[in-house]
Design a protein around this motif. Structure first.
Motif, PDB file in Angstrom:
ATOM      1  N   UNK A 146       0.824  -1.212   0.000  1.00 22.84           N
ATOM      2  CA  UNK A 146       0.000   0.000   0.000  1.00 22.84           C
ATOM      3  C   UNK A 146       0.858   1.263   0.000  1.00 22.84           C
ATOM      4  N   UNK A 147       2.175   1.121   0.193  1.00 24.63           N
ATOM      5  CA  UNK A 147       3.086   2.261   0.253  1.00 24.63           C
ATOM      6  C   UNK A 147       3.799   2.414  -1.083  1.00 24.63           C
ATOM      7  N   UNK A 148       4.183   3.643  -1.433  1.00 22.27           N
ATOM      8  CA  UNK A 148       4.743   3.914  -2.761  1.00 22.27           C
ATOM      9  C   UNK A 148       6.003   3.113  -3.062  1.00 22.27           C
ATOM     10  N   UNK A 149       6.893   2.927  -2.080  1.00 26.30           N
ATOM     11  CA  UNK A 149       8.152   2.217  -2.292  1.00 26.30           C
ATOM     12  C   UNK A 149       7.877   0.765  -2.712  1.00 26.30           C
ATOM     13  N   UNK A 150       7.061   0.060  -1.923  1.00 28.74           N
ATOM     14  CA  UNK A 150       6.755  -1.325  -2.230  1.00 28.74           C
ATOM     15  C   UNK A 150       5.909  -1.484  -3.481  1.00 28.74           C
ATOM     16  N   UNK A 151       5.046  -0.515  -3.719  1.00 27.76           N
ATOM     17  CA  UNK A 151       4.115  -0.584  -4.846  1.00 27.76           C
ATOM     18  C   UNK A 151       4.815  -0.390  -6.188  1.00 27.76           C
ATOM     19  N   UNK A 152       5.662   0.638  -6.280  1.00 23.57           N
ATOM     20  CA  UNK A 152       6.317   0.949  -7.564  1.00 23.57           C
ATOM     21  C   UNK A 152       7.607   0.163  -7.742  1.00 23.57           C
ATOM     22  N   UNK A 153       8.511   0.256  -6.730  1.00 21.02           N
ATOM     23  CA  UNK A 153       9.811  -0.410  -6.863  1.00 21.02           C
ATOM     24  C   UNK A 153       9.673  -1.925  -6.724  1.00 21.02           C
ATOM     25  N   UNK A 154       8.666  -2.361  -5.956  1.00 24.27           N
ATOM     26  CA  UNK A 154       8.432  -3.794  -5.799  1.00 24.27           C
ATOM     27  C   UNK A 154       7.486  -4.329  -6.851  1.00 24.27           C
ATOM     28  N   UNK A 155       6.194  -4.143  -6.642  1.00 22.38           N
ATOM     29  CA  UNK A 155       5.170  -4.753  -7.498  1.00 22.38           C
ATOM     30  C   UNK A 155       5.247  -4.304  -8.959  1.00 22.38           C
ATOM     31  N   UNK A 156       5.176  -2.993  -9.194  1.00 27.93           N
ATOM     32  CA  UNK A 156       5.061  -2.493 -10.566  1.00 27.93           C
ATOM     33  C   UNK A 156       6.301  -2.800 -11.414  1.00 27.93           C
ATOM     34  N   UNK A 157       7.490  -2.546 -10.848  1.00 27.04           N
ATOM     35  CA  UNK A 157       8.737  -2.781 -11.606  1.00 27.04           C
ATOM     36  C   UNK A 157       8.953  -4.274 -11.852  1.00 27.04           C
ATOM     37  N   UNK A 158       8.625  -5.099 -10.868  1.00 24.90           N
ATOM     38  CA  UNK A 158       8.803  -6.546 -11.021  1.00 24.90           C
ATOM     39  C   UNK A 158       7.890  -7.094 -12.115  1.00 24.90           C
ATOM     40  N   UNK A 159       6.640  -6.656 -12.112  1.00 28.68           N
ATOM     41  CA  UNK A 159       5.683  -7.095 -13.134  1.00 28.68           C
ATOM     42  C   UNK A 159       6.131  -6.627 -14.520  1.00 28.68           C
ATOM     43  N   UNK A 160       6.587  -5.383 -14.623  1.00 27.42           N
ATOM     44  CA  UNK A 160       7.028  -4.847 -15.922  1.00 27.42           C
ATOM     45  C   UNK A 160       8.212  -5.633 -16.479  1.00 27.42           C
ATOM     46  N   UNK A 161       9.090  -6.095 -15.591  1.00 26.59           N
ATOM     47  CA  UNK A 161      10.284  -6.825 -16.032  1.00 26.59           C
ATOM     48  C   UNK A 161      10.017  -8.301 -16.278  1.00 26.59           C
ATOM     49  N   UNK A 162       8.824  -8.767 -15.880  1.00 27.11           N
ATOM     50  CA  UNK A 162       8.537 -10.194 -16.004  1.00 27.11           C
ATOM     51  C   UNK A 162       9.253 -11.007 -14.938  1.00 27.11           C
ATOM     52  N   UNK A 163       9.672 -10.343 -13.860  1.00 25.31           N
ATOM     53  CA  UNK A 163      10.370 -11.006 -12.761  1.00 25.31           C
ATOM     54  C   UNK A 163       9.365 -11.557 -11.761  1.00 25.31           C
ATOM     55  N   UNK A 164       9.863 -12.139 -10.652  1.00 25.33           N
ATOM     56  CA  UNK A 164       8.983 -12.732  -9.644  1.00 25.33           C
ATOM     57  C   UNK A 164       9.073 -11.947  -8.347  1.00 25.33           C
TER      58      UNK A 164
END
Length: 493
Positions: A201-219
């Motif tokens: 729910x926080x910007x750090x985890x949301x963008x650097x974690x979830x969003x960037x990981x999904x964009x890269x096709x990572x896990x």
């Protein structure tokens, strides 16, 4: 197409069988996550949610968060992430202020969610199994709704240290570009496994974690609620390559008594943000875990990343690095080399939701955002955070920056965590004080710790009052909450 949700659709089309999210023994593939988000979008459409409508997410770090997040975006609606620990009154404020039509709330926090939503927001409880059955019975919406670049994607409410929280409106362009920046900074590829220990729910985890990981096709290997044991176990079990955390997470992992039992050799890069990482902690973590730590800087209002150290350039201990691509940073109102950081670029929010006056206070006519953080800049353009403007202590007319004193205290071998605060004083205005938590098994007296600083700092800077605590109060994201530090009774009597 301009919609942050497109990143998920693209990754699913590229390799649908690849694991997108892991949590314990559960694994969700990109194809499954993409399908779940399409069903969420269909569900929202059935419930009357239109593009531009706000939808709350009050979920912990579980796969359903990602499905709801990308499903809301896919439907063209606006995500309002909320801390699961909010009480009914606070839930009511977030939903009422954002005029949310619906909120996805975790079953374990149903009482406060339902009570807070009573004023006119539909509350949809997310219970594992039942939620999936509900989605399966819903007609999916496979297409991603087209949005304009400056349409709002997410409203992130700031913590509200003064007054009520304000909602930072982040556009699809803000978040798409910041996701690209993070993917490049960490050289993320589909082979990476990112530790998802930061709250989504926080910007750090949301963008650097979830969003960037999904964009890269990572896990993304999720940890529902951070504790050092769970983090180390997840790194060990899933061969995590990237750890993103706030300083208290680094401290906790270093202090874990059974750390040596876990194989952390898969780690190639760590990122620290959210608060200044003490230099001593950075050095010890790199030595013990055998990987580099890159410190960066940003705020909810800057999507969040504004500056970072770069793996392929000189890293300077204690520095938040240089501005990321497409972003400018400068210092305003400089005094003795220290000034307030101002930021301009693709990452700066549209403004505060429904608060034009508050927006005008922080973003000037030329697009510069005032951060409220004090820093100095060296001859190479590297920024060094000195402190939060509001945390600065003025003792007898002299400026004392708590971070400087905290750094000195972290150098003492017995110190685990520290908060230096200003306490009102009749003659001096404020007095410098320190609350300190010691490492497990370590011993040190308040006098010894005070003398440790006194020997290395000007007379007006060292803490006159030092007290020991078992734990320092922390926010849900792991930041030390200075305003919640309790001073011993009769401290300045």
């Amino acid at each position: 197409m301009t919609n942050l949700a497109t990143n998920l659709a693209v990754s699913a089309a590229r390799d649908g069988a690849a694991p997108a999210i892991r949590l314990g023994a559960a694994e969700v593939s990109f194809a499954q996550l993409d399908a779940a988000s399409a069903h969420v979008a269909g569900l929202l459409r059935e419930r009357g949610v239109q593009p531009g409508d706000r939808v709350g997410i009050m979920l912990p770090n579980v796969p359903q968060f990602a499905a709801a997040y990308f499903g809301i975006l896919r439907a063209g609606a606006v995500v309002v992430p909320m801390n699961v620990l909010l009480k009914a009154r606070e839930v009511g404020f977030y939903l009422d202020d954002s005029q949310a039509k619906l909120v996805f709330a975790w079953h374990g926090f149903a009482e406060d969610a339902v009570a807070g939503a009573a004023a006119g927001t539909e509350c949809l409880l997310v219970t594992p199994g039942e939620f999936e059955a509900l989605l399966a019975a819903t007609t999916p919406q496979p297409q991603v709704v087209e949005r304009a670049a400056d349409d709002t994607a997410v409203i992130l409410y700031t913590s509200g240290t003064t007054g009520t929280p304000k909602g930072a409106e982040l556009s699809h362009a803000n978040l798409i570009r910041n996701t690209e920046v993070v993917t490049g900074l960490f050289t993320l590829t589909a082979d990476d496994v990112v530790l998802g220990a930061l709250p989504l729910f926080h910007s750090f985890g949301q963008v650097c974690g979830l969003s960037a990981t999904v964009a890269a096709g990572a896990c993304l290997a999720l940890v529902p609620r951070f504790d050092a044991q769970a983090a180390l176990d997840t790194i060990h079990r899933y061969r995590v390559t990237i750890f993103e955390g706030v300083p208290t997470m680094y401290v906790a992992m270093l202090a874990h008594p059974d750390r040596a039992r876990f194989d952390v050799s898969s780690l190639r890069m760590c990122a620290s943000g959210g608060a200044a990482l003490p230099v001593e902690v950075l050095r010890e973590f790199e030595a013990q875990f055998g990987c580099i730590v890159l410190e960066g800087y940003g705020l909810s209002e800057t999507s969040p990343v504004a500056s970072f150290n770069h793996a392929d350039r000189e890293r300077k201990a204690g520095s938040i690095g240089t501005p990321v691509a497409g972003v400018e940073m400068a210092l305003r109102d400089v005094e003795n080399g220290v000034g307030e950081i101002v930021i301009r670029g693709h990452n700066v929010m549209k403004g505060y939701w429904g608060r034009p006056d508050a927006t005008a206070e922080v973003i000037d006519a030329d697009g510069w955002f005032r951060s409220g953080d004090l820093a100095r800049m060296d001859e190479d353009g590297y920024f060094f955070i000195v402190d939060r403007k509001k945390d600065m202590i003025i003792r007898g007319g002299y400026n004392v920056y708590p971070r400087e004193i905290e750094e000195l205290l972290y150098e003492h071998p017995a110190v685990r965590e520290v908060a230096v605060i200003g306490v009102p004083h009749a003659e001096l205005g404020e007095e410098v004080c320190a609350a300190i938590a010691l490492k497990e098994g370590a011993t040190a007296t308040a006098d010894e710790l005070r003398e440790h600083v006194k020997a290395q700092a000007a007379a007006y800077k060292y803490p006159r009052h030092v007290w020991l605590v078992d734990e320092l109060p922390k926010s849900p994201t792991g930041k030390i909450l200075k305003r919640a530090v309790e001073t011993p009774a009769g401290l300045l009597d």
